[in-house]
Design a protein around this motif. Sequence first.
Motif, mmCIF file in Angstrom:
data_model
loop_
_atom_site.group_PDB
_atom_site.id
_atom_site.type_symbol
_atom_site.label_atom_id
_atom_site.label_comp_id
_atom_site.label_asym_id
_atom_site.label_seq_id
_atom_site.Cartn_x
_atom_site.Cartn_y
_atom_site.Cartn_z
ATOM 1 N N ASN A 33 -27.909 130.284 -0.644
ATOM 2 C CA ASN A 33 -28.242 130.698 0.733
ATOM 3 C C ASN A 33 -27.687 129.793 1.828
ATOM 4 O OD1 ASN A 33 -29.902 132.865 -0.238
ATOM 5 N ND2 ASN A 33 -31.396 131.306 -0.800
ATOM 6 N N ALA A 34 -26.642 129.028 1.524
ATOM 7 C CA ALA A 34 -26.062 128.127 2.531
ATOM 8 C C ALA A 34 -25.504 128.935 3.704
ATOM 9 C CB ALA A 34 -24.971 127.280 1.913
ATOM 10 N N ASP A 35 -25.514 128.326 4.876
ATOM 11 C CA ASP A 35 -24.919 128.977 6.045
ATOM 12 C C ASP A 35 -23.405 128.988 5.928
ATOM 13 O OD1 ASP A 35 -27.270 129.380 8.027
ATOM 14 O OD2 ASP A 35 -27.580 127.418 7.108
ATOM 15 N N LEU A 36 -22.866 127.930 5.293
ATOM 16 C CA LEU A 36 -21.415 127.866 5.113
ATOM 17 C C LEU A 36 -21.080 127.139 3.825
ATOM 18 C CD1 LEU A 36 -18.470 128.116 6.199
ATOM 19 C CD2 LEU A 36 -18.825 125.930 7.352
ATOM 20 N N LEU A 37 -20.148 127.725 3.069
ATOM 21 C CA LEU A 37 -19.608 127.067 1.875
ATOM 22 C C LEU A 37 -18.122 126.804 2.120
ATOM 23 C CD1 LEU A 37 -19.477 126.275 -1.205
ATOM 24 C CD2 LEU A 37 -19.148 128.712 -1.689
ATOM 25 N N ILE A 38 -17.727 125.528 2.027
ATOM 26 C CA ILE A 38 -16.307 125.171 2.130
ATOM 27 C C ILE A 38 -15.859 124.821 0.721
ATOM 28 C CG2 ILE A 38 -14.636 123.567 3.131
ATOM 29 C CD1 ILE A 38 -16.604 123.224 5.516
ATOM 30 N N HIS A 39 -14.949 125.613 0.174
ATOM 31 C CA HIS A 39 -14.645 125.525 -1.264
ATOM 32 C C HIS A 39 -13.152 125.410 -1.532
ATOM 33 C CE1 HIS A 39 -14.835 126.525 -5.564
ATOM 34 N NE2 HIS A 39 -16.148 126.400 -5.498
ATOM 35 N N ASP A 40 -12.826 124.657 -2.554
ATOM 36 C CA ASP A 40 -11.467 124.572 -3.091
ATOM 37 C C ASP A 40 -10.949 125.995 -3.398
ATOM 38 O OD1 ASP A 40 -9.434 124.552 -5.159
ATOM 39 O OD2 ASP A 40 -10.015 122.534 -5.758
ATOM 40 N N ALA A 41 -9.713 126.286 -2.952
ATOM 41 C CA ALA A 41 -9.059 127.557 -3.327
ATOM 42 C C ALA A 41 -7.573 127.251 -3.476
ATOM 43 C CB ALA A 41 -9.312 128.620 -2.276
ATOM 44 N N THR A 42 -7.286 126.272 -4.329
ATOM 45 C CA THR A 42 -5.908 125.789 -4.485
ATOM 46 C C THR A 42 -4.929 126.907 -4.863
ATOM 47 O OG1 THR A 42 -6.856 123.697 -5.251
ATOM 48 C CG2 THR A 42 -4.512 124.018 -5.644
ATOM 49 N N TYR A 43 -5.374 127.796 -5.748
ATOM 50 C CA TYR A 43 -4.425 128.762 -6.332
ATOM 51 C C TYR A 43 -4.743 130.217 -5.980
ATOM 52 C CZ TYR A 43 -3.251 124.734 -9.254
ATOM 53 O OH TYR A 43 -2.885 123.495 -9.690
ATOM 54 N N PRO A 44 -3.709 131.075 -6.066
ATOM 55 C CA PRO A 44 -3.967 132.521 -5.925
ATOM 56 C C PRO A 44 -4.707 133.051 -7.153
ATOM 57 C CG PRO A 44 -1.654 132.105 -6.423
ATOM 58 C CD PRO A 44 -2.289 130.773 -6.225
ATOM 59 N N SER A 45 -5.215 134.261 -7.035
ATOM 60 C CA SER A 45 -6.113 134.790 -8.075
ATOM 61 C C SER A 45 -5.481 134.841 -9.474
ATOM 62 C CB SER A 45 -6.589 136.177 -7.673
ATOM 63 O OG SER A 45 -5.471 136.991 -7.415
#
Length: 306
Positions: A224-236
């Motif tokens: 339920n976080a207001d914001l998640l800043i997450h690693d997204a190094t690679y495409p799917s």
Amino acid sequence: MANEINITFLGTSSAPPQLSRKQSAIVVKYKSHTLLFDVGEATQYQMIEQKIKFTKLTIILTHLHSDHTLGIMGLLTTRNFRNIKTPIKIIGPEWTSKFISLLFFAYRFKPDFDIEIIETSGGIVLENKDFLLESFPLSHSDTSFGYKLVTKPKIGRFNVEKASELNIPRGELWKKLQNGKVIEINGKAIHPSDVLDEVEDNSLKVIITGDTPFDETTVEYAQNADLLIHDATYPSYEEVRAKKYLHSTCTDAANVAKQAKVKRLIMTHISELHKNLEESLRDAKEIFSNCEFAEDGLKVKLKSKV
Ligand SMILES: [Zn+2]
Ligand SMILES: [Zn+2]
């Protein structure tokens, strides 16, 4: 009044240099606090550009890989050049103390200001009247941590009648309760909520992972976080590579956001392997719609509803 956190992305690239994206660094401003999460190579240039002061800073290192720490020596040296005497806190994993003193030894550097180093092995790393900062272990390097920042809810008005009913003597104990601390009288705990009028909760919750593969621990902490800043190094389609190098694809990040029921996801640590960022964004949005990729200089204002 609504509660507000201001976030500026200084660097949004993965490790190899890119002209349009600098290495990892994120500034979180809350009330009088400035928290700098990671200090990639170009951080001080980005700070100058974004008008972030060098004076009052708490540096938080998610892990000690060079793309998250190369800028720290330059930043600290600049403080000496500018004659900044305010103390600085550096929070990081085990080895941070040794790491900093080895840097100082190699550069023959002696700071003209006090440095407090806090090494975390998980749990609460900072607590003050405004917020709580907690770290949680991630499986990226030997010791990497994600961070959960939760602002403290507005405290209600002190209710004198309730305090008298509970026979709490006026003075020091009243002050403690007013500051949100639990007190004890005759072996019985009295909580601030027992004597403070209720107010609506206006706290905000932000999660910053640093580098990480998909991790259940993040799902757990980010609920339920207001914001998640997450690693997204690679495409799917690079999930094999993501698993091998212990990073996330954009769809991993979206899956964490979805499972944790966060309100908003911002993806960062973006490599050049994202040939088409729009396509990557489409893939992530199929899983979790309220998401975006960070850009260097992106500013985000988080506001509470009440
Ligand atoms: Zn990295
Ligand atoms: Zn790393």
